[in-house]
Write a protein that holds these residues in place. Structure first.
Motif, PDB file in Angstrom:
ATOM      1  N   HIS A   1       0.826  -1.208   0.000  1.00  0.00           N
ATOM      2  CA  HIS A   1       0.000   0.000   0.000  1.00  0.00           C
ATOM      3  C   HIS A   1       0.861   1.259   0.000  1.00  0.00           C
ATOM      4  O   HIS A   1       1.928   1.295   0.582  1.00  0.00           O
ATOM      5  CB  HIS A   1      -0.904   0.021   1.235  1.00  0.00           C
ATOM      6  CG  HIS A   1      -1.869   1.159   1.236  1.00  0.00           C
ATOM      7  ND1 HIS A   1      -2.950   1.207   0.399  1.00  0.00           N
ATOM      8  CD2 HIS A   1      -1.899   2.313   1.940  1.00  0.00           C
ATOM      9  CE1 HIS A   1      -3.611   2.333   0.611  1.00  0.00           C
ATOM     10  NE2 HIS A   1      -2.988   3.015   1.547  1.00  0.00           N
ATOM     11  N   GLY A   2       0.356   2.273  -0.654  1.00  0.00           N
ATOM     12  CA  GLY A   2       0.953   3.593  -0.560  1.00  0.00           C
ATOM     13  C   GLY A   2       2.218   3.815  -1.356  1.00  0.00           C
ATOM     14  O   GLY A   2       2.999   4.694  -1.028  1.00  0.00           O
ATOM     15  N   LYS A   3       2.423   3.060  -2.423  1.00  0.00           N
ATOM     16  CA  LYS A   3       3.620   3.266  -3.229  1.00  0.00           C
ATOM     17  C   LYS A   3       3.345   4.179  -4.415  1.00  0.00           C
ATOM     18  O   LYS A   3       4.250   4.485  -5.168  1.00  0.00           O
ATOM     19  CB  LYS A   3       4.157   1.928  -3.714  1.00  0.00           C
ATOM     20  CG  LYS A   3       4.503   1.021  -2.559  1.00  0.00           C
ATOM     21  CD  LYS A   3       5.740   0.281  -2.787  1.00  0.00           C
ATOM     22  CE  LYS A   3       6.015  -0.513  -1.532  1.00  0.00           C
ATOM     23  NZ  LYS A   3       7.204  -1.201  -1.493  1.00  0.00           N
TER      24      LYS A   3
ATOM     25  N   VAL B   1       4.853  -3.583 -12.021  1.00  0.00           N
ATOM     26  CA  VAL B   1       3.613  -4.315 -11.789  1.00  0.00           C
ATOM     27  C   VAL B   1       3.742  -5.742 -12.307  1.00  0.00           C
ATOM     28  O   VAL B   1       3.317  -6.699 -11.648  1.00  0.00           O
ATOM     29  CB  VAL B   1       2.420  -3.593 -12.456  1.00  0.00           C
ATOM     30  CG1 VAL B   1       1.165  -4.438 -12.389  1.00  0.00           C
ATOM     31  CG2 VAL B   1       2.186  -2.252 -11.800  1.00  0.00           C
ATOM     32  N   ALA B   2       4.349  -5.918 -13.475  1.00  0.00           N
ATOM     33  CA  ALA B   2       4.545  -7.261 -14.014  1.00  0.00           C
ATOM     34  C   ALA B   2       5.446  -8.075 -13.096  1.00  0.00           C
ATOM     35  O   ALA B   2       5.219  -9.275 -12.886  1.00  0.00           O
ATOM     36  CB  ALA B   2       5.147  -7.184 -15.417  1.00  0.00           C
ATOM     37  N   GLY B   3       6.450  -7.456 -12.524  1.00  0.00           N
ATOM     38  CA  GLY B   3       7.329  -8.159 -11.594  1.00  0.00           C
ATOM     39  C   GLY B   3       6.623  -8.579 -10.321  1.00  0.00           C
ATOM     40  O   GLY B   3       6.939  -9.619  -9.740  1.00  0.00           O
TER      41      GLY B   3
ATOM     42  N   LEU C   1       7.810  -8.422 -19.070  1.00  0.00           N
ATOM     43  CA  LEU C   1       7.333  -7.796 -20.293  1.00  0.00           C
ATOM     44  C   LEU C   1       8.324  -8.097 -21.417  1.00  0.00           C
ATOM     45  O   LEU C   1       9.536  -8.193 -21.178  1.00  0.00           O
ATOM     46  CB  LEU C   1       7.201  -6.281 -20.108  1.00  0.00           C
ATOM     47  CG  LEU C   1       6.115  -5.832 -19.132  1.00  0.00           C
ATOM     48  CD1 LEU C   1       6.127  -4.317 -19.013  1.00  0.00           C
ATOM     49  CD2 LEU C   1       4.760  -6.301 -19.585  1.00  0.00           C
ATOM     50  N   PRO C   2       7.826  -8.223 -22.648  1.00  0.00           N
ATOM     51  CA  PRO C   2       8.754  -8.443 -23.762  1.00  0.00           C
ATOM     52  C   PRO C   2       9.610  -7.217 -23.994  1.00  0.00           C
ATOM     53  O   PRO C   2       9.210  -6.084 -23.712  1.00  0.00           O
ATOM     54  CB  PRO C   2       7.824  -8.707 -24.958  1.00  0.00           C
ATOM     55  CG  PRO C   2       6.498  -8.186 -24.561  1.00  0.00           C
ATOM     56  CD  PRO C   2       6.438  -8.229 -23.071  1.00  0.00           C
ATOM     57  N   GLN C   3      10.803  -7.431 -24.518  1.00  0.00           N
ATOM     58  CA  GLN C   3      11.738  -6.324 -24.754  1.00  0.00           C
ATOM     59  C   GLN C   3      11.251  -5.424 -25.887  1.00  0.00           C
ATOM     60  O   GLN C   3      11.321  -4.220 -25.786  1.00  0.00           O
ATOM     61  CB  GLN C   3      13.126  -6.862 -25.067  1.00  0.00           C
ATOM     62  CG  GLN C   3      13.749  -7.654 -23.920  1.00  0.00           C
ATOM     63  CD  GLN C   3      13.949  -6.822 -22.685  1.00  0.00           C
ATOM     64  OE1 GLN C   3      14.226  -5.625 -22.768  1.00  0.00           O
ATOM     65  NE2 GLN C   3      13.782  -7.417 -21.531  1.00  0.00           N
ATOM     66  N   GLN C   4      10.753  -5.993 -26.957  1.00  0.00           N
ATOM     67  CA  GLN C   4      10.245  -5.235 -28.092  1.00  0.00           C
ATOM     68  C   GLN C   4       8.733  -5.404 -28.166  1.00  0.00           C
ATOM     69  O   GLN C   4       8.245  -6.506 -28.343  1.00  0.00           O
ATOM     70  CB  GLN C   4      10.862  -5.771 -29.402  1.00  0.00           C
ATOM     71  CG  GLN C   4      12.354  -5.559 -29.519  1.00  0.00           C
ATOM     72  CD  GLN C   4      12.664  -4.139 -29.949  1.00  0.00           C
ATOM     73  OE1 GLN C   4      11.872  -3.487 -30.606  1.00  0.00           O
ATOM     74  NE2 GLN C   4      13.835  -3.661 -29.543  1.00  0.00           N
TER      75      GLN C   4
END
Length: 110
Positions: free
Chosen positions: A84-86, A94-96, A102-105
């Motif tokens: 919370h609170g970031k 978010v993906a992490g 996430l893809p590089q390209q």
């Protein structure tokens, strides 16, 4: 009814949670009224050879319920502090959080 386990195990777990809850209070957790009350209640409701204490099961159930409450509050506070609170997060962050990369390209080019 769920198995409660040993009253001694419940008492030790309660005192451990109490110690963690009052970690930064400045005074030892053994000086708190909660500590004295818990020990007095367990001592007053123990089974002796002279009497059979029916209230021991009730005390044990209440102690296990209070232990569950203390654990849940501590775990909730830890989760709240972590997530919370970031503020606004980047898509990579978010993906992490959920375990993706996430893809590089974008679009699969390259």
């Amino acid at each position: 009814m769920a198995v409660l386990g040993s009253p001694l195990r419940t008492l030790r777990a309660l005192l451990r949670e109490l110690r963690q809850a009052s970690g930064g209070a400045g005074r030892p957790y053994r000086d708190t009224p909660a500590y004295r009350h818990i020990l007095a209640a367990f001592r007053a409701h123990r089974v002796t050879s002279e009497k059979l204490c029916r209230a021991q099961q009730e005390l044990h159930f209440q102690a296990a319920t209070y232990l569950c409450l203390l654990r849940s509050v501590r775990e909730h506070a830890a989760l709240h502090q972590e997530y919370h609170g970031k503020g606004e997060r980047s898509p990579e962050e978010v993906a992490g959080l959920v375990g993706f990369r996430l893809p590089q390209q974008p679009g699969g080019k390259g």
